[in-house]
Design an enzyme around this catalytic site. Structure first.
Site, PDB file in Angstrom:
ATOM      1  CD  GLU A   1      -2.332  -1.687   2.588  1.00 50.01           C
ATOM      2  OE1 GLU A   1      -2.222  -0.928   3.553  1.00 50.01           O
ATOM      3  OE2 GLU A   1      -2.802  -2.846   2.676  1.00 50.01           O
TER       4      GLU A   1
ATOM      5  CD  GLU B   1      -3.724  -4.758   5.215  1.00 50.00           C
ATOM      6  OE1 GLU B   1      -4.836  -5.303   5.035  1.00 50.00           O
ATOM      7  OE2 GLU B   1      -3.578  -3.521   5.243  1.00 50.00           O
TER       8      GLU B   1
ATOM      9  CD  GLN C   1       0.210   2.270   4.679  1.00 48.05           C
ATOM     10  OE1 GLN C   1      -0.930   2.446   5.113  1.00 48.05           O
ATOM     11  NE2 GLN C   1       0.567   2.680   3.487  1.00 48.05           N
TER      12      GLN C   1
ATOM     13  CG  ASP D   1      -0.420  -1.594  15.099  1.00 47.61           C
ATOM     14  OD1 ASP D   1      -0.816  -1.522  16.260  1.00 47.61           O
ATOM     15  OD2 ASP D   1       0.670  -1.107  14.722  1.00 47.61           O
ATOM     16  CE1 TYR D   2      -4.247  -1.137  11.447  1.00 56.05           C
ATOM     17  CE2 TYR D   2      -2.668   0.100  10.148  1.00 56.05           C
ATOM     18  CZ  TYR D   2      -3.655   0.061  11.115  1.00 56.05           C
ATOM     19  OH  TYR D   2      -4.043   1.200  11.755  1.00 56.05           O
TER      20      TYR D   2
ATOM     21  CG  HIS E   1      -1.913   3.842  14.049  1.00 53.87           C
ATOM     22  ND1 HIS E   1      -3.232   4.064  14.255  1.00 53.87           N
ATOM     23  CD2 HIS E   1      -1.739   3.842  12.705  1.00 53.87           C
ATOM     24  CE1 HIS E   1      -3.855   4.222  13.092  1.00 53.87           C
ATOM     25  NE2 HIS E   1      -2.965   4.087  12.135  1.00 53.87           N
TER      26      HIS E   1
END
Ligand SMILES: Cc1ncc(C[n+]2csc(CCOP(=O)(O)OP(=O)(O)O)c2C)c(N)n1
Ligand SMILES: [Mg+2]
Length: 820
Positions: free
Chosen positions: A520, A551, A573, A576-577, A618
């Protein structure tokens, strides 16, 4: 169940609308006709394979019922569609599918019947079960993409199959990458020489998936991404109306996947969307036409295609666990019998004058005999060595018993029990041997010597059988890449950290045309922290690309590319994701080398950034989660961008997948730019001592390093406590030379510091140092860990202060250690 009633009464699905359908229904009055391009012998061969495959399913089920195998899941009811599909495969094409595909594998000559049975029995010899050496489950297919030394074989000499895994839908993300590789090989001239991987990108990646698995999110994510990217992927949905007991009505909207896929259909004259088709799974000649038509477009134009194959059946039910009579109506079962694809193909062949009933009877007889023989050969090859082991152990127990005093009777009973077993398992034999030694442990030690020796000799063999290939073991191993420290030109000034990784990626892209990066905001923007800034302009949109917000399939894209010889750097990115991608990383990527016993690899680099930013979503540092889910990958946590660059250079010289977690707030911190940025390496599993000290060893990594250093300075200055700060750098592998314990020998006190939750990566490090390295023996004070709070961090700088360990916390903890 509406499906049952409907199908039972009408004998066909009422939802069946002509959705870009290709159907050849012969007018009964017309002359017999052959499918285009085929001779009668071809059709007979297809029937032979289909029939053989059915015999395999029937006999294999019997083996499970007999107790010779643990579990069975088979491809009965899907045979005819698969022989038709096999006809459009070409060398270099890839399959990414699931457990129903035995017929396809037989037809492509990528699997023999004996190998099928060997896997059913869990034969641990890679020659017997080349797909998995007994590690994968039954019907988990795959070809060997690597030779015995871990080097690629030519992938374009025959069709290939990526290795199956069990979670429904998990074949989809990698399918995207397998297909995308063709696009890159076609459109990047610098890759055209790599003909062992691709011939100008003409390869199709074929996917197969069950109807019910289309309810998985990852199915839709992949279908969407492949449509956006316009890749040569041809997906077949095997629709038998059910997912175990749950019918289509409860799986997909409108009960019908091709109705839903209509929104993805290509519009003539426009350059996106799918080539779609729908065809009935017992209609051999329509299947041939459909696959010929769709595959032609997919291969030539690099357009994705999907074929919904309807009216498939499950003659034996879903698997050997449970029976479908419990949830299918009588009408449905009757409908399935009437629509059995093999009976229908047989009738059609006779009707068309392709073969006579007598010829087909003879063929069937031959195949039944052949499959039985292959089954028996597989069974004997599997069981004979185990019987021999059982006989050896029985003989050794014979010797042990008389010398075992009070344990004699027990040992004789064990021997008798072992000899009574008709089909012993390997574990039975080993367990008896170990137990006999246990019960005889207080007797004459020399009595058990021979049995002990026998067990010891087995240890390396069992290691080979069950514990190898979690990571590369040969030249491909990242551990073999030598350290090459950064060097600096005299007077080299400091730059923002992001410029250091940017220079590293620039060098890698320049050096090796197989290297590509995507994620991304990675393309045009050059990632949210500018690690790839300007590199798309320099290397083009195919080498440095933007991806949609997806993701899981960003990772899948990388897996498929890496399996086809490319060197993807896939960006998530923020750490956390990673959770959206964790399943596929864990189930597919991290297990790949292990589950194929070294037959496949995907050297993917996942690049992400984490630790310390703002708030609940985040600032995570769930390194324990990563470590626990991703054994089979390297997990690297560089404290700055120079270390990150060194890790990227190391990884690009090796064959294992890895995740690199960069420190989010280090991109704007100044670092000197190494003059050897394209060649410097940081070795894996080697911690770095950042500050020497005598009183306390402080073990940490990543964003905690500067905190540890500041605390160490304060502790020295104000409390005269001398702290040795060690940056682990590489969590997996962890301190391969056991350096940290050497520090403990000096300080006798240890504090583990990180931002993960209590019991997370800190506990992992503690286990490594205290138990594996034997650090416990050198401690004078209880070991401590200082971690983040149990909850995710509250927002803002203050939230951060109270959620994550800071300098004052470290000072307090070190002082407490000193006072003990
Ligand atoms: C993620 C996941 N959930 C559940 C299962 C258990 N499971 C195995 S097969 C299956 C049904 C799949 O149905 P379908 O996709 O229609 O394939 P079919 O077996 O009917 O060919 C289920 C629920 C699994 N393997 N993986
Ligand atoms: Mg199904």
């Amino acid at each position: 169940m509406r499906t049952n009633a409907r199908r039972g009464s009408s004998g066909r699905t009422t939802t069946e609308e002509p959705v870009a359908t290709t159907r050849t229904q012969r007018d009964p009055g017309s002359a017999p006709s052959m499918p285009k391009g085929l001779e009668p012998g071809d059709v007979i061969r297809d029937y032979r394979i289909a029939y053989r495959s059915r015999q395999v399913s029937t006999l294999a089920r019997g083996e499970v019922m007999l107790g010779r195998a643990m579990f069975g899941i088979f491809g009965d009811g899907k045979e005819v569609a698969q022989v038709a599909l096999a006809r459009v495969f070409e060398p270099g094409d890839f399959r990414s599918g699931y457990y129903r595909d035995q017929t396809l594998m037989f037809a492509l000559e990528l699997l023999t019947v004996q190998q099928f049975f060997a896997q059913l029995y869990a034969h641990t010899d890679v020659e017997a079960d080349p797909a998995s050496a007994g590690r994968g489950m039954n019907a988990h297919f795959g070809t060997r993409l690597l030779d015995a030394n871990g080097n690629w074989v030519s992938l374009t000499d025959s069709a290939q199959s990526s290795a199956d895994s069990s979670p429904t839908g998990s074949q989809m993300p990698r399918l995207l990458g397998l297909a995308y590789a063709s696009k890159l090989y076609r459109n990047l001239p610098e890759l055209h020489d790599l003909t062992e991987f691709s011939r100008n990108g003409n390869e199709i990646a074929f996917g197969t998936i069950g109807n019910a698995s289309c309810a998985e999110g990852v199915f839709w994510e992949t279908v969407n991404a492949a449509g956006v990217m316009q890749v040569p992927m041809l997906l077949s949905v095997w629709d038998d109306g059910y997912g175990i007991s749950v019918p289509n009505e409860l799986q997909v909207t409108k009960s019908d996947i091709s109705v839903l896929l209509q929104g993805f259909a290509r519009t003539p004259g426009k350059s996106d969307g799918y080539e779609l088709a729908r065809v009935r799974g017992w209609d051999y000649s329509a299947l041939l036409d459909t696959y010929a038509r769709v595959s032609r477009v997919v291969r030539r134009d690099h357009v994705p295609g999907a074929v919904h194959v309807t009216e498939l059946t499950q003659p034996q039910g879903h698997s050997t666990s449970g029976s479908h009579e419990r949830y299918k109506s009588k009408e449905r079962l009757e409908w399935e019998r009437e629509h059995d694809c093999i009976s229908r193909m047989r009738a059609w062949m006779i009707e068309q004058g392709i073969a006579t009933s007598a010829q087909l009877d003879a063929l069937e007889e031959e195949e039944s005999t052949g499959v039985r023989a292959a089954r028996d050969a597989a069974w004997n090859a599997y069981e004979d060595p185990i019987r021999a082991e059982a006989a050896s152990v029985a003989g050794l127990l014979d010797e042990l018993a008389p010398a075992s005093g009070a344990a004699r009777e027990k040992i004789e009973a064990m021997r008798d029990e072992l000899q009574r077993r008709r089909d012993p398992l390997r574990r039975d034999v080993t367990a008896v041997a170990r137990r006999a030694l246990f019960v005889a442990r207080n007797e004459d030690p020399s009595a058990g010597a021979a049995l002990s020796e026998w067990l010891d000799a087995l240890k390396p063999i069992d290691r080979d059988r069950y514990h190898t290939h979690l990571y590369a073991e040969g030249d491909d191993s990242a551990l073999r890449v030598a350290a090459n420290p950064p060097s600096y030109d005299e007077g080299a000034g400091e730059v923002d950290g992001y410029k250091v990784v940017n220079a590293c990626f620039d060098a890698a892209l320049k050096r090796d045309p197989r290297v590509l990066a995507f994620g991304e905001d990675v393309g045009k923007l050059g990632d949210v922290n500018q690690g790839f800034v300007d590199l798309q302009a320099r290397y083009g949109e195919l080498r440095v690309s933007d991806a949609g917000i997806r993701e899981c399939t960003i990772v899948g894209q990388a897996i498929g590319l890496a399996m086809r010889g490319l060197r993807p750097i896939a960006e998530i990115q923020y750490l956390d994701y990673l959770l959206y991608a964790l399943q596929i990383l864990s189930d597919d990527l991290a297990t790949l080398r292990y589950r194929t016993a070294g037959g496949q690899k995907a050297p993917v680099i996942v690049r992400t950034r984490g630790h310390r930013l703002v708030g609940v979503w985040h600032s995570g540092s769930p390194m324990g989660m990563v470590l626990h889910a991703l054994r089979g990958m390297h997990v690297l946590v560089p404290r700055d961008m120079t270390r990150a660059a060194g890790f990227y250079n190391t990884l690009l010289q090796s064959g294992d997948p890895a995740i690199v977690v960069e420190v989010l707030n280090a991109y704007r911190v100044k670092e000197r730019l190494p003059s050897n940025i394209g060649t410097m390496t940081v070795p894996l599993g080697v911690p770095e001592v950042l500050r020497e000290g005598n009183d306390v060893t402080l073990v940490t990594y990543g964003a905690c390093c500067p905190i540890a250093m500041e605390a160490a300075r304060l502790l020295q200055e104000s409390a005269n406590v001398s702290v040795e700060v060690i940056d682990v750098q590489s969590l997996m592998p962890f301190d391969v030379h056991s350096m940290i314990v050497e520090s403990l020998k000096k300080t006798s006190r240890v504090l583990f510091l990180d931002e993960d939750v209590p019991g997370g990566a800190g506990a992992f490090m503690m286990n490594e140092v205290l138990e594996r390295q034997g650090g416990f023996h050198w401690l004078d004070a209880a070991p401590r860990s200082l971690t983040g709070a149990e909850h995710r961090p509250a927002y803002g700088r203050d939230g951060d202060y109270w959620s994550k360990p800071g300098v004052e916390d470290v000072c307090d903890a070190a002082l407490a250690l000193m006072r003990e």
